[in-house]
Write a protein that holds these residues in place. Structure first.
Motif, PDB file in Angstrom:
ATOM      1  N   GLY A 116       0.827  -1.222  -0.062  1.00 45.84           N
ATOM      2  CA  GLY A 116       0.062  -0.051  -0.050  1.00 45.84           C
ATOM      3  C   GLY A 116       0.709   1.346   0.074  1.00 45.84           C
ATOM      4  O   GLY A 116       0.349   2.166   0.635  1.00 45.84           O
ATOM      5  N   LEU A 117       2.010   1.243  -0.676  1.00 45.62           N
ATOM      6  CA  LEU A 117       2.955   2.390  -0.578  1.00 45.62           C
ATOM      7  C   LEU A 117       2.433   3.513  -1.812  1.00 45.62           C
ATOM      8  O   LEU A 117       1.819   3.101  -2.592  1.00 45.62           O
ATOM      9  CB  LEU A 117       4.236   2.000  -1.128  1.00 45.62           C
ATOM     10  N   GLN A 118       2.670   4.754  -1.481  1.00 46.58           N
ATOM     11  CA  GLN A 118       2.329   5.668  -2.424  1.00 46.58           C
ATOM     12  C   GLN A 118       3.215   5.657  -3.899  1.00 46.58           C
ATOM     13  O   GLN A 118       2.663   6.069  -4.747  1.00 46.58           O
ATOM     14  CB  GLN A 118       2.796   7.250  -1.700  1.00 46.58           C
ATOM     15  N   ALA A 119       4.429   5.278  -3.753  1.00 45.49           N
ATOM     16  CA  ALA A 119       5.211   5.072  -4.878  1.00 45.49           C
ATOM     17  C   ALA A 119       4.779   3.948  -5.778  1.00 45.49           C
ATOM     18  O   ALA A 119       4.114   2.850  -5.321  1.00 45.49           O
ATOM     19  CB  ALA A 119       6.790   4.773  -4.556  1.00 45.49           C
ATOM     20  N   SER A 120       4.882   3.990  -6.901  1.00 44.82           N
ATOM     21  CA  SER A 120       4.344   2.912  -7.811  1.00 44.82           C
ATOM     22  C   SER A 120       5.307   1.636  -7.954  1.00 44.82           C
ATOM     23  O   SER A 120       4.976   0.453  -8.221  1.00 44.82           O
ATOM     24  CB  SER A 120       4.277   3.440  -9.435  1.00 44.82           C
ATOM     25  N   GLU A 121       6.476   1.781  -7.583  1.00 39.49           N
ATOM     26  CA  GLU A 121       7.441   0.573  -7.316  1.00 39.49           C
ATOM     27  C   GLU A 121       8.515   0.897  -6.409  1.00 39.49           C
ATOM     28  O   GLU A 121       8.800   2.064  -5.800  1.00 39.49           O
ATOM     29  CB  GLU A 121       7.837   0.388  -8.622  1.00 39.49           C
ATOM     30  N   CYS A 122       9.031  -0.127  -5.726  1.00 41.25           N
ATOM     31  CA  CYS A 122      10.193  -0.354  -4.829  1.00 41.25           C
ATOM     32  C   CYS A 122      11.360  -0.543  -5.684  1.00 41.25           C
ATOM     33  O   CYS A 122      11.206  -1.176  -6.436  1.00 41.25           O
ATOM     34  CB  CYS A 122       9.763  -1.151  -3.698  1.00 41.25           C
ATOM     35  N   ALA A 123      12.596   0.121  -5.156  1.00 42.02           N
ATOM     36  CA  ALA A 123      13.636  -0.517  -5.571  1.00 42.02           C
ATOM     37  C   ALA A 123      14.057  -1.662  -5.012  1.00 42.02           C
ATOM     38  O   ALA A 123      13.996  -1.943  -3.906  1.00 42.02           O
ATOM     39  CB  ALA A 123      14.726   0.725  -5.319  1.00 42.02           C
ATOM     40  N   VAL A 124      14.271  -2.469  -5.934  1.00 42.71           N
ATOM     41  CA  VAL A 124      15.060  -4.037  -5.576  1.00 42.71           C
ATOM     42  C   VAL A 124      16.370  -4.133  -5.879  1.00 42.71           C
ATOM     43  O   VAL A 124      16.541  -4.179  -7.241  1.00 42.71           O
ATOM     44  CB  VAL A 124      13.933  -5.139  -5.997  1.00 42.71           C
ATOM     45  N   ARG A 125      17.074  -4.264  -5.153  1.00 45.01           N
ATOM     46  CA  ARG A 125      18.651  -4.596  -5.392  1.00 45.01           C
ATOM     47  C   ARG A 125      18.536  -5.915  -6.219  1.00 45.01           C
ATOM     48  O   ARG A 125      17.944  -6.854  -5.998  1.00 45.01           O
ATOM     49  CB  ARG A 125      19.691  -4.442  -4.340  1.00 45.01           C
ATOM     50  N   LYS A 126      19.659  -5.893  -7.166  1.00 45.56           N
ATOM     51  CA  LYS A 126      20.080  -7.235  -7.972  1.00 45.56           C
ATOM     52  C   LYS A 126      20.532  -8.268  -6.760  1.00 45.56           C
ATOM     53  O   LYS A 126      21.449  -8.152  -5.895  1.00 45.56           O
ATOM     54  CB  LYS A 126      21.044  -7.107  -8.810  1.00 45.56           C
ATOM     55  N   GLY A 127      19.705  -9.280  -6.849  1.00 43.70           N
ATOM     56  CA  GLY A 127      19.954 -10.371  -6.024  1.00 43.70           C
ATOM     57  C   GLY A 127      19.437 -10.399  -4.550  1.00 43.70           C
ATOM     58  O   GLY A 127      19.632 -11.446  -3.921  1.00 43.70           O
ATOM     59  N   ALA A 128      18.611  -9.479  -4.490  1.00 42.29           N
ATOM     60  CA  ALA A 128      17.805  -9.119  -3.187  1.00 42.29           C
ATOM     61  C   ALA A 128      16.592 -10.027  -3.111  1.00 42.29           C
ATOM     62  O   ALA A 128      15.877 -10.289  -4.125  1.00 42.29           O
ATOM     63  CB  ALA A 128      17.536  -7.672  -2.851  1.00 42.29           C
ATOM     64  N   VAL A 129      16.214 -10.282  -1.833  1.00 43.88           N
ATOM     65  CA  VAL A 129      14.884 -10.851  -1.238  1.00 43.88           C
ATOM     66  C   VAL A 129      14.073 -10.238  -0.460  1.00 43.88           C
ATOM     67  O   VAL A 129      14.616  -9.506   0.319  1.00 43.88           O
ATOM     68  CB  VAL A 129      15.429 -12.195  -0.708  1.00 43.88           C
ATOM     69  N   TRP A 130      12.883 -10.096  -1.104  1.00 44.24           N
ATOM     70  CA  TRP A 130      11.663  -9.338  -0.105  1.00 44.24           C
ATOM     71  C   TRP A 130      10.797 -10.311   0.205  1.00 44.24           C
ATOM     72  O   TRP A 130      10.355 -11.034  -0.672  1.00 44.24           O
ATOM     73  CB  TRP A 130      11.140  -8.263  -0.978  1.00 44.24           C
ATOM     74  N   TRP A 131      10.413 -10.721   1.362  1.00 40.33           N
ATOM     75  CA  TRP A 131       9.843 -11.744   1.811  1.00 40.33           C
ATOM     76  C   TRP A 131       8.646 -11.228   2.652  1.00 40.33           C
ATOM     77  O   TRP A 131       8.464 -10.211   3.556  1.00 40.33           O
ATOM     78  CB  TRP A 131      10.463 -12.560   3.006  1.00 40.33           C
ATOM     79  N   LEU A 132       7.366 -11.251   2.074  1.00 38.80           N
ATOM     80  CA  LEU A 132       6.052 -10.875   2.297  1.00 38.80           C
ATOM     81  C   LEU A 132       5.117 -11.953   3.010  1.00 38.80           C
ATOM     82  O   LEU A 132       4.912 -13.094   2.360  1.00 38.80           O
ATOM     83  CB  LEU A 132       5.376  -9.956   1.247  1.00 38.80           C
ATOM     84  N   ARG A 133       4.232 -11.696   3.644  1.00 38.68           N
ATOM     85  CA  ARG A 133       3.334 -12.492   4.355  1.00 38.68           C
ATOM     86  C   ARG A 133       1.885 -12.035   4.372  1.00 38.68           C
ATOM     87  O   ARG A 133       1.708 -10.816   4.974  1.00 38.68           O
ATOM     88  CB  ARG A 133       3.659 -13.103   5.793  1.00 38.68           C
ATOM     89  N   GLN A 134       0.903 -12.656   4.008  1.00 38.91           N
ATOM     90  CA  GLN A 134      -0.183 -12.285   4.252  1.00 38.91           C
ATOM     91  C   GLN A 134      -0.996 -13.133   5.426  1.00 38.91           C
ATOM     92  O   GLN A 134      -0.860 -14.394   5.443  1.00 38.91           O
ATOM     93  CB  GLN A 134      -1.195 -13.020   2.814  1.00 38.91           C
ATOM     94  N   ARG A 135      -1.588 -12.453   6.102  1.00 41.25           N
ATOM     95  CA  ARG A 135      -2.205 -13.143   7.442  1.00 41.25           C
ATOM     96  C   ARG A 135      -3.401 -12.443   7.808  1.00 41.25           C
ATOM     97  O   ARG A 135      -3.873 -11.293   7.563  1.00 41.25           O
ATOM     98  CB  ARG A 135      -1.040 -13.072   8.477  1.00 41.25           C
ATOM     99  N   GLN A 136      -4.180 -13.207   8.364  1.00 39.25           N
ATOM    100  CA  GLN A 136      -5.562 -12.952   8.943  1.00 39.25           C
ATOM    101  C   GLN A 136      -5.399 -12.180  10.389  1.00 39.25           C
ATOM    102  O   GLN A 136      -4.490 -12.821  11.214  1.00 39.25           O
ATOM    103  CB  GLN A 136      -6.471 -14.072   9.313  1.00 39.25           C
ATOM    104  N   ARG A 137      -5.672 -11.001  10.564  1.00 40.12           N
ATOM    105  CA  ARG A 137      -5.577 -10.374  11.686  1.00 40.12           C
ATOM    106  C   ARG A 137      -7.257  -9.905  12.492  1.00 40.12           C
ATOM    107  O   ARG A 137      -7.512  -8.945  11.398  1.00 40.12           O
ATOM    108  CB  ARG A 137      -4.732  -9.019  11.792  1.00 40.12           C
ATOM    109  N   LEU A 138      -7.848 -10.391  13.401  1.00 39.13           N
ATOM    110  CA  LEU A 138      -9.114 -10.336  13.862  1.00 39.13           C
ATOM    111  C   LEU A 138      -9.877 -10.235  12.515  1.00 39.13           C
ATOM    112  O   LEU A 138      -9.884 -11.658  12.131  1.00 39.13           O
ATOM    113  CB  LEU A 138      -9.289  -8.757  14.305  1.00 39.13           C
ATOM    114  N   ASP A 139     -10.526  -9.590  11.826  1.00 40.92           N
ATOM    115  CA  ASP A 139     -11.594  -9.576  10.872  1.00 40.92           C
ATOM    116  C   ASP A 139     -11.232  -8.879   9.534  1.00 40.92           C
ATOM    117  O   ASP A 139     -11.773  -8.971   8.747  1.00 40.92           O
ATOM    118  CB  ASP A 139     -12.780  -9.264  10.999  1.00 40.92           C
ATOM    119  N   HIS A 140      -9.772  -8.663   9.238  1.00 43.38           N
ATOM    120  CA  HIS A 140      -9.255  -8.408   7.983  1.00 43.38           C
ATOM    121  C   HIS A 140      -7.729  -9.093   7.879  1.00 43.38           C
ATOM    122  O   HIS A 140      -7.171  -9.407   8.522  1.00 43.38           O
ATOM    123  CB  HIS A 140      -9.206  -7.027   7.954  1.00 43.38           C
ATOM    124  N   CYS A 141      -7.517  -8.958   6.456  1.00 44.95           N
ATOM    125  CA  CYS A 141      -6.353  -9.454   5.998  1.00 44.95           C
ATOM    126  C   CYS A 141      -5.204  -8.432   5.994  1.00 44.95           C
ATOM    127  O   CYS A 141      -5.410  -7.205   5.704  1.00 44.95           O
ATOM    128  CB  CYS A 141      -6.261 -10.263   4.712  1.00 44.95           C
TER     129      CYS A 141
END
Length: 154
Positions: A116-141
């Motif tokens: 939900g960032l304002q920018a249209s994209e994030c800088a991702v360095r060559k070879g880098a990993v971004w680890w995201l998790r979707q979880r249920q919290r109370l009644d929303h994700c």
């Protein structure tokens, strides 16, 4: 709960005149970056992980460094969309984890959209990993950023 792990290919050779962009191999530095990140990932990744990679040579070489089975998918080639990536990953419907080995700018666009960032994209360095998790919290994700790792700092 679902984990989406986005791994940008390591450093690749510049395209020579007339060379197909998808044929560019990793540089020797890129091979070292991929090996370092693969060693870190191997210690962190859960069992039952799905691994999907762009069929470009540099992403295939990056994925091979992990030493696990993976499927190459044309939807992940340069020029792919966030929607294609998320559909392929089955985000956030699937359970477990999926590792996507791909390219900028779509990896950064995916991160920006999911966080939900304002920018249209994030800088991702060559070879880098971004680890995201979707979880249920109370009644929303929620989408939570678990970690960002760069091969230079491992």
């Amino acid at each position: 709960m679902m984990d989406l792990i986005l791994w940008r290919h390591a450093e690749a050779e510049e395209a020579a005149d007339g060379m197909d962009d998808t044929a560019r191999p990793l540089t020797p530095r890129g091979e070292k970056q991929a090996a370092r990140m693969a060693a870190w990932l191997d210690r962190q990744l859960p069992e039952g992980l799905r691994v999907l990679a762009s069929p470009a040579r540099r992403t295939e070489q990056t994925a091979k460094a992990l030493g696990r089975k993976f499927k190459m998918r044309a939807e992940l080639l340069p020029g792919g969309t966030v929607e294609d990536l998320l559909e392929l990953a089955q985000w956030p419907r699937a359970r477990g984890a999926v590792l996507i080995v791909g390219h900028q700018p779509v990896l950064g666009q995916t991160i920006a959209q999911l966080m939900g960032l304002q920018a249209s994209e994030c800088a991702v360095r060559k070879g880098a990993v971004w680890w995201l998790r979707q979880r249920q919290r109370l009644d929303h994700c929620q989408t939570v950023l678990m970690t960002v790792q760069s091969p230079e700092f491992l």
